[in-house]
Design a protein around this motif. Structure first.
Motif, PDB file in Angstrom:
ATOM      1  N   ALA A  84       2.302  -4.230 -32.011  1.00  0.00           N
ATOM      2  CA  ALA A  84       1.004  -3.776 -31.503  1.00  0.00           C
ATOM      3  C   ALA A  84       0.494  -2.497 -31.488  1.00  0.00           C
ATOM      4  CB  ALA A  84       0.841  -4.486 -30.115  1.00  0.00           C
ATOM      5  N   SER A  85       1.455  -1.599 -31.430  1.00  0.00           N
ATOM      6  CA  SER A  85       1.474  -0.223 -31.619  1.00  0.00           C
ATOM      7  C   SER A  85       0.805   0.396 -30.501  1.00  0.00           C
ATOM      8  CB  SER A  85       0.441   0.208 -32.727  1.00  0.00           C
ATOM      9  OG  SER A  85       1.124   0.070 -33.995  1.00  0.00           O
ATOM     10  N   LEU A 103      -3.402   0.835 -32.781  1.00  0.00           N
ATOM     11  CA  LEU A 103      -2.947   1.364 -34.189  1.00  0.00           C
ATOM     12  C   LEU A 103      -4.055   2.369 -34.597  1.00  0.00           C
ATOM     13  CD1 LEU A 103      -1.325   0.735 -36.485  1.00  0.00           C
ATOM     14  CD2 LEU A 103      -2.897  -1.166 -37.175  1.00  0.00           C
ATOM     15  N   GLY A 104      -3.399   3.439 -35.263  1.00  0.00           N
ATOM     16  CA  GLY A 104      -4.061   4.487 -35.871  1.00  0.00           C
ATOM     17  C   GLY A 104      -3.391   5.804 -36.053  1.00  0.00           C
ATOM     18  N   THR A 105      -4.146   6.669 -36.713  1.00  0.00           N
ATOM     19  CA  THR A 105      -3.477   7.907 -37.008  1.00  0.00           C
ATOM     20  C   THR A 105      -4.187   9.076 -36.105  1.00  0.00           C
ATOM     21  OG1 THR A 105      -4.917   8.167 -38.840  1.00  0.00           O
ATOM     22  CG2 THR A 105      -3.043   7.122 -39.359  1.00  0.00           C
ATOM     23  N   ARG A 106      -5.240   8.683 -35.340  1.00  0.00           N
ATOM     24  CA  ARG A 106      -5.517   9.850 -34.675  1.00  0.00           C
ATOM     25  C   ARG A 106      -5.116  10.277 -33.433  1.00  0.00           C
ATOM     26  NH1 ARG A 106     -11.836   7.381 -34.515  1.00  0.00           N
ATOM     27  NH2 ARG A 106     -10.218   5.943 -33.530  1.00  0.00           N
ATOM     28  N   MET A 107      -5.006  11.582 -32.813  1.00  0.00           N
ATOM     29  CA  MET A 107      -4.320  11.694 -31.542  1.00  0.00           C
ATOM     30  C   MET A 107      -4.703  10.594 -30.641  1.00  0.00           C
ATOM     31  SD  MET A 107      -2.985  14.276 -32.292  1.00  0.00           S
ATOM     32  CE  MET A 107      -2.500  15.115 -30.872  1.00  0.00           C
ATOM     33  N   GLY A 108      -3.721  10.037 -29.795  1.00  0.00           N
ATOM     34  CA  GLY A 108      -3.529   9.119 -28.796  1.00  0.00           C
ATOM     35  C   GLY A 108      -3.479   7.757 -29.436  1.00  0.00           C
ATOM     36  N   GLU A 109      -3.593   7.562 -30.880  1.00  0.00           N
ATOM     37  CA  GLU A 109      -3.238   6.379 -31.457  1.00  0.00           C
ATOM     38  C   GLU A 109      -1.990   6.303 -32.071  1.00  0.00           C
ATOM     39  OE1 GLU A 109      -7.883   5.022 -33.284  1.00  0.00           O
ATOM     40  OE2 GLU A 109      -6.365   6.411 -34.316  1.00  0.00           O
ATOM     41  N   SER A 129       6.699   6.396 -34.805  1.00  0.00           N
ATOM     42  CA  SER A 129       7.459   6.564 -36.088  1.00  0.00           C
ATOM     43  C   SER A 129       6.718   6.195 -37.193  1.00  0.00           C
ATOM     44  CB  SER A 129       8.612   5.616 -35.856  1.00  0.00           C
ATOM     45  OG  SER A 129       8.366   4.318 -35.569  1.00  0.00           O
ATOM     46  N   GLY A 130       5.829   5.351 -37.270  1.00  0.00           N
ATOM     47  CA  GLY A 130       4.948   5.100 -38.248  1.00  0.00           C
ATOM     48  C   GLY A 130       3.985   6.270 -38.647  1.00  0.00           C
ATOM     49  N   ASN A 131       3.555   7.044 -37.825  1.00  0.00           N
ATOM     50  CA  ASN A 131       3.036   8.406 -37.904  1.00  0.00           C
ATOM     51  C   ASN A 131       3.927   9.509 -37.959  1.00  0.00           C
ATOM     52  OD1 ASN A 131       0.232   7.240 -38.229  1.00  0.00           O
ATOM     53  ND2 ASN A 131       0.220   7.285 -35.778  1.00  0.00           N
ATOM     54  N   VAL A 132       5.145   9.540 -38.139  1.00  0.00           N
ATOM     55  CA  VAL A 132       5.996  10.387 -38.391  1.00  0.00           C
ATOM     56  C   VAL A 132       5.658  11.643 -37.440  1.00  0.00           C
ATOM     57  CG1 VAL A 132       7.444  11.640 -40.189  1.00  0.00           C
ATOM     58  CG2 VAL A 132       6.184   9.620 -40.723  1.00  0.00           C
ATOM     59  N   ARG A 133       5.762  11.445 -36.178  1.00  0.00           N
ATOM     60  CA  ARG A 133       5.438  12.597 -35.227  1.00  0.00           C
ATOM     61  C   ARG A 133       5.964  11.906 -33.697  1.00  0.00           C
ATOM     62  NH1 ARG A 133      -0.984  11.487 -35.238  1.00  0.00           N
ATOM     63  NH2 ARG A 133      -1.291   9.592 -34.293  1.00  0.00           N
ATOM     64  N   VAL A 134       5.923  13.155 -33.049  1.00  0.00           N
ATOM     65  CA  VAL A 134       6.280  12.635 -31.597  1.00  0.00           C
ATOM     66  C   VAL A 134       4.601  12.903 -30.802  1.00  0.00           C
ATOM     67  CG1 VAL A 134       7.403  13.328 -29.445  1.00  0.00           C
ATOM     68  CG2 VAL A 134       8.622  13.306 -31.535  1.00  0.00           C
ATOM     69  N   GLN A 135       4.351  12.161 -30.003  1.00  0.00           N
ATOM     70  CA  GLN A 135       2.963  12.509 -29.235  1.00  0.00           C
ATOM     71  C   GLN A 135       3.438  12.513 -27.597  1.00  0.00           C
ATOM     72  OE1 GLN A 135      -0.813  11.035 -30.179  1.00  0.00           O
ATOM     73  NE2 GLN A 135      -0.299   9.466 -31.411  1.00  0.00           N
ATOM     74  N   VAL A 136       2.646  13.373 -27.257  1.00  0.00           N
ATOM     75  CA  VAL A 136       2.914  13.893 -25.754  1.00  0.00           C
ATOM     76  C   VAL A 136       1.669  13.228 -24.797  1.00  0.00           C
ATOM     77  CG1 VAL A 136       3.465  15.564 -24.075  1.00  0.00           C
ATOM     78  CG2 VAL A 136       4.113  15.653 -26.225  1.00  0.00           C
ATOM     79  N   PHE A 137       1.976  12.528 -23.859  1.00  0.00           N
ATOM     80  CA  PHE A 137       1.053  12.027 -22.986  1.00  0.00           C
ATOM     81  C   PHE A 137       1.105  12.513 -21.431  1.00  0.00           C
ATOM     82  CE2 PHE A 137       1.274   8.976 -26.415  1.00  0.00           C
ATOM     83  CZ  PHE A 137      -0.106   8.764 -26.770  1.00  0.00           C
ATOM     84  N   GLU A 138      -0.121  12.544 -20.928  1.00  0.00           N
ATOM     85  CA  GLU A 138       0.136  13.134 -19.107  1.00  0.00           C
ATOM     86  C   GLU A 138       0.224  11.762 -18.620  1.00  0.00           C
ATOM     87  OE1 GLU A 138       0.487  16.300 -16.600  1.00  0.00           O
ATOM     88  OE2 GLU A 138      -0.219  16.630 -18.565  1.00  0.00           O
ATOM     89  N   ILE A 139       0.852  11.587 -17.738  1.00  0.00           N
ATOM     90  CA  ILE A 139       0.932  10.326 -16.777  1.00  0.00           C
ATOM     91  C   ILE A 139      -0.041  10.647 -15.542  1.00  0.00           C
ATOM     92  CG2 ILE A 139       2.458   9.026 -15.296  1.00  0.00           C
ATOM     93  CD1 ILE A 139       4.708  10.162 -16.846  1.00  0.00           C
ATOM     94  N   SER A 140      -0.979   9.798 -15.442  1.00  0.00           N
ATOM     95  CA  SER A 140      -2.108  10.034 -14.464  1.00  0.00           C
ATOM     96  C   SER A 140      -1.335   9.741 -13.019  1.00  0.00           C
ATOM     97  CB  SER A 140      -2.967   9.072 -14.483  1.00  0.00           C
ATOM     98  OG  SER A 140      -2.754   7.770 -14.345  1.00  0.00           O
TER      99      SER A 140
END
Length: 142
Positions: A84-85, A103-109, A129-140
């Protein structure tokens, strides 16, 4: 294993399907070992001596292919759903608190998120992994 390679403890058995865990990932939370099943529908909880304590049925499992579990700074369970990404956030009873991604390629997706890690500065790192990157999110802060 000890330093000589001897097995000290074992959970489940590869020889008997009735004891198999069907595990996907594991993480320690305080004095407990949490094991995520491969379907992403249950978390089995063990003590540090590998004694079974309880099974947590997750209220919402978006699709098969769950990949990772992590414990957030407030003790909530974060489970990545590759199919479900999304990253689903559960409380200790298994109730869904929130989710993020999609699912997507934009930031946050996300596209097939795999690993999840937390920093001491209230950030969650997701191996997208599908976008070949690591994303960083802030925890509220709730």
């Amino acid at each position: 294993l000890d330093l000589a390679g001897n097995v000290l403890k074992r959970i489940g058995s590869s020889r008997d399907d009735s004891e198999a865990l069907n595990d996907r990932d594991l993480v320690f939370s305080g004095e407990e070992l949490l094991v995520l099943d491969s379907g992403g529908t249950h978390i089995q909880v063990f003590d540090l001596d590998c004694k079974f304590l309880r099974d947590i049925a997750l209220a919402y499992a978006p699709t098969a292919g769950e990949a990772a579990i992590a414990v957030g700074p407030k003790g909530d369970f974060y489970v990545s759903s590759r199919g479900a990404s999304v990253i689903c956030v559960y409380d200790h009873s298994g109730a869904l608190l929130s989710s993020f991604g999609g699912l997507g390629t934009r930031m946050g997706e996300l596209n097939s998120p795999a690993g999840i890690w937390f920093s001491s500065s209230n950030r969650v790192y997701v191996a997208d992994s599908g976008n070949v990157r690591v994303q960083v999110f802030e925890i509220s802060q709730r």
